[in-house]
Design an enzyme around this catalytic site. Structure first.
Site, PDB file in Angstrom:
ATOM      1  N   ASN A 255       0.874  -1.181   0.000  1.00  0.00           N
ATOM      2  CA  ASN A 255       0.000   0.000   0.000  1.00  0.00           C
ATOM      3  C   ASN A 255       0.908   1.228   0.000  1.00  0.00           C
ATOM      4  O   ASN A 255       1.521   1.546   1.006  1.00  0.00           O
ATOM      5  CB  ASN A 255      -0.887  -0.041   1.254  1.00  0.00           C
ATOM      6  CG  ASN A 255      -1.644   1.255   1.476  1.00  0.00           C
ATOM      7  OD1 ASN A 255      -1.697   2.116   0.595  1.00  0.00           O
ATOM      8  ND2 ASN A 255      -2.229   1.398   2.660  1.00  0.00           N
TER       9      ASN A 255
ATOM     10  N   LYS B 168       0.115   4.284  -0.210  1.00  0.00           N
ATOM     11  CA  LYS B 168      -0.507   5.459   0.413  1.00  0.00           C
ATOM     12  C   LYS B 168      -0.342   6.673  -0.525  1.00  0.00           C
ATOM     13  O   LYS B 168      -0.250   6.488  -1.744  1.00  0.00           O
ATOM     14  CB  LYS B 168       0.054   5.684   1.818  1.00  0.00           C
ATOM     15  CG  LYS B 168      -0.022   4.391   2.655  1.00  0.00           C
ATOM     16  CD  LYS B 168       0.238   4.566   4.112  1.00  0.00           C
ATOM     17  CE  LYS B 168       0.147   3.215   4.807  1.00  0.00           C
ATOM     18  NZ  LYS B 168       0.323   3.302   6.258  1.00  0.00           N
TER      19      LYS B 168
ATOM     20  N   HIS C  65      -9.254   1.065   5.751  1.00  0.00           N
ATOM     21  CA  HIS C  65      -7.905   1.294   6.291  1.00  0.00           C
ATOM     22  C   HIS C  65      -8.008   2.280   7.452  1.00  0.00           C
ATOM     23  O   HIS C  65      -8.791   3.228   7.419  1.00  0.00           O
ATOM     24  CB  HIS C  65      -6.984   1.858   5.199  1.00  0.00           C
ATOM     25  CG  HIS C  65      -5.546   1.866   5.618  1.00  0.00           C
ATOM     26  ND1 HIS C  65      -5.046   2.824   6.469  1.00  0.00           N
ATOM     27  CD2 HIS C  65      -4.527   1.009   5.363  1.00  0.00           C
ATOM     28  CE1 HIS C  65      -3.762   2.564   6.702  1.00  0.00           C
ATOM     29  NE2 HIS C  65      -3.425   1.461   6.038  1.00  0.00           N
TER      30      HIS C  65
ATOM     31  N   GLU D 170      -6.266   4.708   8.407  1.00  0.00           N
ATOM     32  CA  GLU D 170      -6.073   6.133   8.107  1.00  0.00           C
ATOM     33  C   GLU D 170      -7.368   6.750   7.588  1.00  0.00           C
ATOM     34  O   GLU D 170      -7.680   7.905   7.883  1.00  0.00           O
ATOM     35  CB  GLU D 170      -4.909   6.307   7.114  1.00  0.00           C
ATOM     36  CG  GLU D 170      -3.575   6.043   7.812  1.00  0.00           C
ATOM     37  CD  GLU D 170      -2.485   5.476   6.919  1.00  0.00           C
ATOM     38  OE1 GLU D 170      -2.602   5.535   5.684  1.00  0.00           O
ATOM     39  OE2 GLU D 170      -1.493   4.959   7.484  1.00  0.00           O
TER      40      GLU D 170
ATOM     41  N   GLU E 291      -4.490  -4.746  11.063  1.00  0.00           N
ATOM     42  CA  GLU E 291      -3.460  -3.708  11.151  1.00  0.00           C
ATOM     43  C   GLU E 291      -3.643  -2.942  12.458  1.00  0.00           C
ATOM     44  O   GLU E 291      -4.451  -1.991  12.505  1.00  0.00           O
ATOM     45  CB  GLU E 291      -3.591  -2.731   9.984  1.00  0.00           C
ATOM     46  CG  GLU E 291      -3.296  -3.340   8.638  1.00  0.00           C
ATOM     47  CD  GLU E 291      -2.828  -2.274   7.642  1.00  0.00           C
ATOM     48  OE1 GLU E 291      -1.765  -2.467   7.053  1.00  0.00           O
ATOM     49  OE2 GLU E 291      -3.510  -1.246   7.483  1.00  0.00           O
TER      50      GLU E 291
ATOM     51  N   GLY F 284       3.288   2.566  10.623  1.00  0.00           N
ATOM     52  CA  GLY F 284       4.213   3.671  10.381  1.00  0.00           C
ATOM     53  C   GLY F 284       4.980   4.115  11.614  1.00  0.00           C
ATOM     54  O   GLY F 284       5.594   5.175  11.620  1.00  0.00           O
TER      55      GLY F 284
ATOM     56  N   SER G 251       4.327  -1.885  10.186  1.00  0.00           N
ATOM     57  CA  SER G 251       5.786  -1.902  10.298  1.00  0.00           C
ATOM     58  C   SER G 251       6.418  -3.247   9.926  1.00  0.00           C
ATOM     59  O   SER G 251       7.401  -3.667  10.533  1.00  0.00           O
ATOM     60  CB  SER G 251       6.217  -1.455  11.702  1.00  0.00           C
ATOM     61  OG  SER G 251       5.780  -0.130  11.950  1.00  0.00           O
TER      62      SER G 251
HETATM   63  P1  13P Z   1       3.578   0.547   7.538  1.00  0.00           P
HETATM   64  O1  13P Z   1       4.077  -0.756   6.942  1.00  0.00           O
HETATM   65  O2  13P Z   1       4.253   1.754   6.991  1.00  0.00           O
HETATM   66  O3  13P Z   1       3.551   0.489   9.033  1.00  0.00           O
HETATM   67  O4  13P Z   1       2.040   0.700   7.056  1.00  0.00           O
HETATM   68  C1  13P Z   1       1.176  -0.356   7.226  1.00  0.00           C
HETATM   69  C2  13P Z   1      -0.084  -0.026   6.511  1.00  0.00           C
HETATM   70  O5  13P Z   1      -0.837   0.827   6.923  1.00  0.00           O
HETATM   71  C3  13P Z   1      -0.366  -0.747   5.281  1.00  0.00           C
HETATM   72  O6  13P Z   1      -1.679  -0.531   4.855  1.00  0.00           O
END
Ligand code: 13P
Length: 255
Positions: A11, A13, A97, A99, A169, A175, A214
């Protein structure tokens, strides 16, 4: 080794230029070709789907999207429908997701509507679930994750459920560099699978549950070694082709 083919999704983003997306997609196409025992996919920004589609060529790489509208085509300014995504060869789409849940207004009912639109269009919804640090520390992980799961899937038939991928997640691991320990990930994955088994045991044994938060080349193998972890949803590390390749290598090892 269980029957489930592992799946690793990158992903991206809201990152990168059109040229970056071309380059990353080309690298991911080679990675997917090199690892036929697993499924590999990328989720570029919607405006970079064309670059990614061209760079992927006819490799087995899955093309995915990060979001879709909760509506069919019509007067929804700024939105992108499932039908529009299909024209780029998109196969899978993220729904829920964290976010989007936290920052962009996707509550449980929006997530459910998007998931249903994705299914109706023939896309594979990747339903994302996860608790915040505060919820984990207050002992609410189970109720939060199962609540999100139930809200999204409650009215679906088995034939729809079998087309879904789930991604656990934990919000506190996204992140942040903090990864759930393999045991923490396994515990929640097993919980999700057993909740699905209450509805359909065969389906539960087949559904893929990815871990995200992560994941890197250095921790992927121990996460994927867990019985109920069927691959990863990768953020930051998917922007670095050598890291993404290392994660896909780990997923290709016998579990
Ligand atoms: P990271 O791997 O950067 O922690 O992000 C995970 C994520 O949100 C994938 O959708």
């Amino acid at each position: 080794m269980n029957m489930r083919k592992r799946l690793v999704l990158g992903n991206w983003k809201m990152n990168g230029s059109r040229q970056d997306s071309r380059d990353w997609a080309g690298a991911a196409a080679r990675i997917a070709t090199d690892h036929p025992l697993i499924d590999v996919g990328i989720m570029p920004a919607t405006v970079h789907l064309q670059e990614a589609q061209q760079a992927k060529g006819n490799s087995p790489l899955w093309l995915g999207a990060q979001n879709l509208a909760a509506y069919d085509n019509g007067a929804y300014t700024g939105e992108v429908s499932a039908q529009m995504l299909l024209e780029f060869g998109v196969r899978a789409v993220l729904c829920g997701h964290s976010e989007r849940r936290q920052l962009l207004g996707d509550n449980d009912s929006v997530v459910k509507a998007k998931l249903q639109r994705a299914l109706a269009a023939g896309l594979i919804p990747v339903l994302c679930l996860g608790e915040t640090l505060e919820q984990r520390e207050s002992g609410a992980t189970e109720s939060v994750v199962l609540g999100q799961l139930d809200s999204a899937l409650s009215q679906l038939q088995s034939k729809e459920l079998e087309r879904i991928v789930i991604a656990y997640e934990p919000v506190w691991a996204i992140g942040t560099g903090l990864t759930a320990s393999p045991a923490q990930a396994q515990a929640v994955h097993a919980l999700i699978r057993s909740a699905i088994a209450q509805r359909d045991a065969i389906l539960a044994s087949l559904i893929r549950i990815l871990y995200g938060g992560s994941v890197k080349g250095s921790n992927a193998a121990e996460l994927f070694a867990q019985a109920d972890v069927d691959g990863g949803l990768i953020g930051g590390a998917s922007l670095v082709p050598s890291e993404f390749a290392a994660i896909c290598r780990a997923a290709s090892q016998d579990g």
